[in-house]
Design a protein around this motif. Structure first.
Motif, mmCIF file in Angstrom:
data_model
loop_
_atom_site.group_PDB
_atom_site.id
_atom_site.type_symbol
_atom_site.label_atom_id
_atom_site.label_comp_id
_atom_site.label_asym_id
_atom_site.label_seq_id
_atom_site.Cartn_x
_atom_site.Cartn_y
_atom_site.Cartn_z
ATOM 1 N N TYR A 1 0.850 -1.188 0.000
ATOM 2 C CA TYR A 1 0.000 0.000 0.000
ATOM 3 C C TYR A 1 0.887 1.239 0.000
ATOM 4 O O TYR A 1 1.974 1.242 0.580
ATOM 5 C CB TYR A 1 -0.886 0.055 1.247
ATOM 6 N N PHE B 1 0.644 5.622 0.600
ATOM 7 C CA PHE B 1 -0.189 6.675 1.177
ATOM 8 C C PHE B 1 0.491 8.031 1.018
ATOM 9 O O PHE B 1 1.730 8.124 0.964
ATOM 10 C CB PHE B 1 -0.389 6.448 2.691
ATOM 11 N N TYR C 1 0.277 11.536 3.312
ATOM 12 C CA TYR C 1 -0.235 12.188 4.504
ATOM 13 C C TYR C 1 0.120 13.664 4.441
ATOM 14 O O TYR C 1 1.160 14.053 3.919
ATOM 15 C CB TYR C 1 0.383 11.591 5.773
ATOM 16 N N LEU D 1 -4.574 11.780 6.636
ATOM 17 C CA LEU D 1 -4.464 10.965 5.436
ATOM 18 C C LEU D 1 -5.097 11.704 4.267
ATOM 19 O O LEU D 1 -6.248 12.136 4.346
ATOM 20 C CB LEU D 1 -5.148 9.614 5.641
ATOM 21 N N ARG E 1 -4.786 7.189 -0.706
ATOM 22 C CA ARG E 1 -4.130 5.895 -0.576
ATOM 23 C C ARG E 1 -4.269 5.121 -1.883
ATOM 24 O O ARG E 1 -5.195 5.334 -2.655
ATOM 25 C CB ARG E 1 -4.734 5.117 0.573
ATOM 26 N N GLN E 2 -3.332 4.206 -2.099
ATOM 27 C CA GLN E 2 -3.289 3.433 -3.338
ATOM 28 C C GLN E 2 -2.885 1.998 -3.022
ATOM 29 O O GLN E 2 -1.909 1.773 -2.320
ATOM 30 C CB GLN E 2 -2.258 4.042 -4.294
ATOM 31 N N GLU E 3 -3.633 1.056 -3.558
ATOM 32 C CA GLU E 3 -3.248 -0.346 -3.452
ATOM 33 C C GLU E 3 -2.409 -0.693 -4.669
ATOM 34 O O GLU E 3 -2.814 -0.410 -5.792
ATOM 35 C CB GLU E 3 -4.497 -1.233 -3.406
ATOM 36 N N PHE F 1 3.876 13.951 3.398
ATOM 37 C CA PHE F 1 4.693 12.755 3.541
ATOM 38 C C PHE F 1 4.122 11.626 2.694
ATOM 39 O O PHE F 1 2.922 11.359 2.712
ATOM 40 C CB PHE F 1 4.731 12.283 4.998
ATOM 41 N N ARG G 1 3.490 0.810 3.007
ATOM 42 C CA ARG G 1 3.116 -0.179 3.979
ATOM 43 C C ARG G 1 3.179 -1.553 3.333
ATOM 44 O O ARG G 1 2.537 -1.803 2.324
ATOM 45 C CB ARG G 1 1.725 0.105 4.522
ATOM 46 N N ALA H 1 2.645 -6.955 11.120
ATOM 47 C CA ALA H 1 2.642 -5.565 11.558
ATOM 48 C C ALA H 1 2.123 -4.658 10.459
ATOM 49 O O ALA H 1 2.163 -4.985 9.285
ATOM 50 C CB ALA H 1 4.048 -5.142 11.965
ATOM 51 N N ARG H 2 1.638 -3.523 10.836
ATOM 52 C CA ARG H 2 1.093 -2.579 9.879
ATOM 53 C C ARG H 2 1.784 -1.223 9.950
ATOM 54 O O ARG H 2 1.198 -0.203 9.682
ATOM 55 C CB ARG H 2 -0.405 -2.420 10.110
ATOM 56 N N GLN H 3 3.060 -1.231 10.323
ATOM 57 C CA GLN H 3 3.740 0.049 10.442
ATOM 58 C C GLN H 3 4.021 0.622 9.076
ATOM 59 O O GLN H 3 4.130 -0.064 8.073
ATOM 60 C CB GLN H 3 5.038 -0.089 11.242
ATOM 61 N N LEU H 4 4.150 1.939 9.045
ATOM 62 C CA LEU H 4 4.406 2.682 7.836
ATOM 63 C C LEU H 4 5.877 3.086 7.763
ATOM 64 O O LEU H 4 6.489 3.400 8.780
ATOM 65 C CB LEU H 4 3.538 3.945 7.809
ATOM 66 N N PHE I 1 8.039 6.066 6.172
ATOM 67 C CA PHE I 1 7.789 7.408 5.654
ATOM 68 C C PHE I 1 8.984 7.961 4.888
ATOM 69 O O PHE I 1 10.137 7.656 5.194
ATOM 70 C CB PHE I 1 7.493 8.372 6.812
#
Lengths: 116, 116
Positions: free
Chosen positions: A33, A35, A37, A47, A50-52, A91, A95, A101-104, A106
């Motif tokens: 993913y 993003f 921000y 936010l 977002r883009q998949e 920013f 991801r 985990a789902r941390q980003l 940056f």
């Protein structure tokens, strides 16, 4: 490990004009993913869009759109009809889909100034 | 209103002292995160937790500690072992299911820590 690079520390745009913020990333993964921000002077992270990665169609949210070039690992943000309220630090974030985990991760940010 | 609160907004600490930053969320999110933001840099992950009583180190965990005794709370302690603790600290939370929209991280307003 993934890295995110924003090569424009500062950008400016005239009110009502269009500006594009650049973001490149490095990954060996095929699905993830991305993003954008926004952090205004209040420092609240918001936010924007977002883009998949598996979706070829570029995401759009009102005046905000992205140009997602998967092969080039590029994810730029276009702001149309810029408004004074768009002035902020922007920013780009990545991801991963692997792991639990789902941390980003940056980028270092681009400070956008909107000129009246 | 649901959201994330961080307190205090500004915090001053003398060298050699431990200090704890508060983060509370009422979004019923399972995952919570702590990021550090320095000037000219993006956010860097300190610690994250995906479930109560469990947490994992991020990229810059040295000199920090956390606890997750309740789903709603994820306090961060900056210890005297942290060499350069002056920074802006952001807490975030998210769901842990798989859909993209559930991956959005919601951020608190941040705490500015200054070591005197």
């Amino acid at each position: 490990a993934q890295t995110v690079t924003q090569s424009q520390p500062e950008m400016s745009v005239q009110e009502a004009e269009t500006v594009t913020l650049s973001c490149t990333y490095d990954t060996s993964e095929s699905d993830y993913y991305l993003f954008w921000y926004k952090q205004p002077p209040s420092r609240q992270m918001i936010l924007v869009i977002r883009q998949e990665a598996y979706k070829q169609q570029n995401a759009t949210e009102n005046r905000f759109s992205v140009n997602f070039q998967k092969a080039a690992k590029s994810f730029s943000l276009k702001i149309s009809d810029s408004q004074l309220g768009d002035a902020a630090m922007y920013f780009c974030a990545y991801r991963s889909l692997t792991g639990s985990a789902r941390q980003l991760t940056f980028g270092s940010g681009t400070q956008l100034t909107v000129l009246p | 209103d649901g959201g994330i609160t961080q307190s205090p907004k500004y915090l001053f600490r003398k060298e050699g002292q431990n200090v704890t930053l508060s983060c509370e969320q009422n979004l019923n999110h399972d995952a919570m995160y702590w990021y550090r933001q320095d000037p000219g840099q993006g956010l860097r992950l300190i610690y994250y937790s995906q479930i109560v009583n469990d947490f994992q180190k991020g990229d810059i965990a040295e000199g920090y500690s956390v606890s997750r005794e309740k789903k709603e709370s994820f306090p961060l302690t900056v210890t005297s072992a942290q060499k350069n603790p002056t920074a802006f600290y952001l807490c975030a939370s998210s769901r842990t299911s798989g859909h993209l929209r559930d991956n959005e991280q919601f951020f608190g307003p941040g705490t500015r820590l200054t070591v005197l």
